[in-house]
Design a protein around this motif. Structure first.
Motif, PDB file in Angstrom:
ATOM      1  N   ALA A  40       0.847  -1.194  -0.107  1.00 21.51           N
ATOM      2  CA  ALA A  40       0.239   0.121  -0.140  1.00 21.51           C
ATOM      3  C   ALA A  40       0.785   1.592  -0.035  1.00 21.51           C
ATOM      4  CB  ALA A  40      -1.063  -0.097   1.287  1.00 21.51           C
ATOM      5  N   ASN A  41       0.165   2.389  -0.333  1.00 17.33           N
ATOM      6  CA  ASN A  41       0.749   3.563   0.107  1.00 17.33           C
ATOM      7  C   ASN A  41       1.046   3.916   1.397  1.00 17.33           C
ATOM      8  OD1 ASN A  41      -2.011   3.791   0.193  1.00 17.33           O
ATOM      9  ND2 ASN A  41      -1.908   5.895   0.554  1.00 17.33           N
ATOM     10  N   VAL A 149      -1.614  -8.246  -3.345  1.00 22.33           N
ATOM     11  CA  VAL A 149      -3.026  -7.433  -3.234  1.00 22.33           C
ATOM     12  C   VAL A 149      -2.438  -5.966  -3.169  1.00 22.33           C
ATOM     13  CG1 VAL A 149      -5.083  -7.187  -2.139  1.00 22.33           C
ATOM     14  CG2 VAL A 149      -3.979  -9.469  -2.467  1.00 22.33           C
ATOM     15  N   PRO A 150      -2.776  -4.963  -4.012  1.00 19.57           N
ATOM     16  CA  PRO A 150      -2.536  -3.779  -3.861  1.00 19.57           C
ATOM     17  C   PRO A 150      -3.635  -3.118  -2.993  1.00 19.57           C
ATOM     18  CG  PRO A 150      -3.406  -3.919  -5.991  1.00 19.57           C
ATOM     19  CD  PRO A 150      -3.374  -5.427  -5.570  1.00 19.57           C
ATOM     20  N   ALA A 151      -3.294  -2.115  -2.220  1.00 22.78           N
ATOM     21  CA  ALA A 151      -4.189  -1.404  -1.379  1.00 22.78           C
ATOM     22  C   ALA A 151      -3.754   0.157  -1.355  1.00 22.78           C
ATOM     23  CB  ALA A 151      -4.324  -1.969   0.011  1.00 22.78           C
ATOM     24  N   VAL A 170     -11.132  11.318  11.689  1.00 19.73           N
ATOM     25  CA  VAL A 170     -11.317  11.305  10.244  1.00 19.73           C
ATOM     26  C   VAL A 170     -11.905  10.166   9.652  1.00 19.73           C
ATOM     27  CG1 VAL A 170     -10.317  11.901   7.947  1.00 19.73           C
ATOM     28  CG2 VAL A 170      -9.929  13.378  10.061  1.00 19.73           C
ATOM     29  N   LEU A 171     -12.835  10.098   8.762  1.00 15.18           N
ATOM     30  CA  LEU A 171     -13.334   8.491   8.346  1.00 15.18           C
ATOM     31  C   LEU A 171     -12.258   8.326   7.106  1.00 15.18           C
ATOM     32  CD1 LEU A 171     -15.678   6.732   8.191  1.00 15.18           C
ATOM     33  CD2 LEU A 171     -16.615   8.025   6.038  1.00 15.18           C
ATOM     34  N   CYS A 172     -11.819   7.198   7.415  1.00 16.10           N
ATOM     35  CA  CYS A 172     -11.016   6.788   6.725  1.00 16.10           C
ATOM     36  C   CYS A 172     -11.097   5.034   6.068  1.00 16.10           C
ATOM     37  CB  CYS A 172      -9.549   6.326   7.459  1.00 16.10           C
ATOM     38  SG  CYS A 172      -8.605   7.832   8.138  1.00 16.10           S
ATOM     39  N   SER A 173     -10.528   4.731   4.926  1.00 15.27           N
ATOM     40  CA  SER A 173     -11.008   3.637   4.336  1.00 15.27           C
ATOM     41  C   SER A 173      -9.720   2.825   3.752  1.00 15.27           C
ATOM     42  CB  SER A 173     -12.048   3.754   3.149  1.00 15.27           C
ATOM     43  OG  SER A 173     -11.745   4.321   2.366  1.00 15.27           O
ATOM     44  N   VAL A 174      -9.735   1.632   3.442  1.00 16.31           N
ATOM     45  CA  VAL A 174      -8.556   0.854   2.856  1.00 16.31           C
ATOM     46  C   VAL A 174      -9.102   0.198   1.573  1.00 16.31           C
ATOM     47  CG1 VAL A 174      -6.564  -0.617   2.831  1.00 16.31           C
ATOM     48  CG2 VAL A 174      -7.283   0.634   4.949  1.00 16.31           C
ATOM     49  N   THR A 175      -8.881   0.480   0.572  1.00 10.34           N
ATOM     50  CA  THR A 175      -9.383  -0.303  -0.791  1.00 10.34           C
ATOM     51  C   THR A 175      -8.465  -1.279  -1.272  1.00 10.34           C
ATOM     52  OG1 THR A 175     -10.775   1.803  -1.289  1.00 10.34           O
ATOM     53  CG2 THR A 175     -10.345   0.041  -3.008  1.00 10.34           C
TER      54      THR A 175
END
Length: 205
Positions: A40-41, A149-151, A170-175
């Motif tokens: 991931a980044n 698996v990229p994220a 803060v609302l966060c998410s991981v795709t």
């Protein structure tokens, strides 16, 4: 895992989800208990915590985040949390003598663990990830059956802005995206560019 680590893990999981939501979005693959490298980044020290919290419990139990030894072992509490709660794999960001900096990751993958990896190596502060270092390529060559698996981690840099010590809700998410694989004969530079693009492509999903 002893009861103190287990309790701390549940408390930390609750805190992270309260502050960020820690939402997982499985865009290109389902959550599956198979050996994987999630890459991931990287824009915050909270990145490994957020991905860990976003994974379902059955995947958290078999997935180990990579943690920079020079940062995560500078205090007893950070060392204890990363080792006892996250079961992190410590890596040295600078080569020491003839030691292979990837050896701890190789050992973890050889024992069947999944990993959370940040191929930039160090945190970046630009909108786009920094160029990926060669570690991901070398692991992909050595472990061709491990699923890559990229994220993309959204908004985590706003939870703990640079210079701040108190998290901001803060609302966060991981795709999580479609797995990539090292093609036969693919050059290192070509693969790393393609892997970086796979991560960036999830930004607007």
């Amino acid at each position: 895992m002893d009861w103190r680590a287990r309790l701390t893990g549940w408390l930390l999981l609750g805190l992270v989800r309260l502050l960020t939501g820690a939402q997982a979005r499985w865009h290109g693959c389902p959550p599956k208990a198979e050996q994987r490298i999630y890459f991931a980044n990287h824009q915050s020290h909270a990145d490994l915590v957020l991905i860990w919290a976003a994974l379902p419990q059955e995947l958290r139990s078999i997935t180990r985040p990579i943690a920079a030894r020079d940062y995560w072992t500078t205090s007893r509490i950070k060392r204890w949390i990363t080792s006892a709660v996250f079961n992190a794999v410590y890596v040295d960001r600078e080569r020491k003598g003839d030691e292979d900096p990837l050896q701890p990751l190789i050992d973890a993958l050889s024992s069947g663990d999944s990993l959370i990896l940040f191929p930039e190596g160090t945190r970046g502060f630009a909108e786009d990830p920094q160029p990926f270092k060669s570690g991901l390529y070398n692991l992909a060559r050595r472990f061709p059956d491990v699923v890559l698996v990229p994220a993309w981690i959204h908004n985590v840099q706003r939870v703990m802005p640079k210079g701040e010590v108190v998290p901001v809700p803060v609302l966060c998410s991981v795709t999580f995206g479609e797995p990539v694989r090292l093609e036969d004969g693919e050059e290192r530079s070509e693969f790393l560019v393609r892997a970086r693009q796979a991560v960036m492509s999830l930004r607007d999903v």
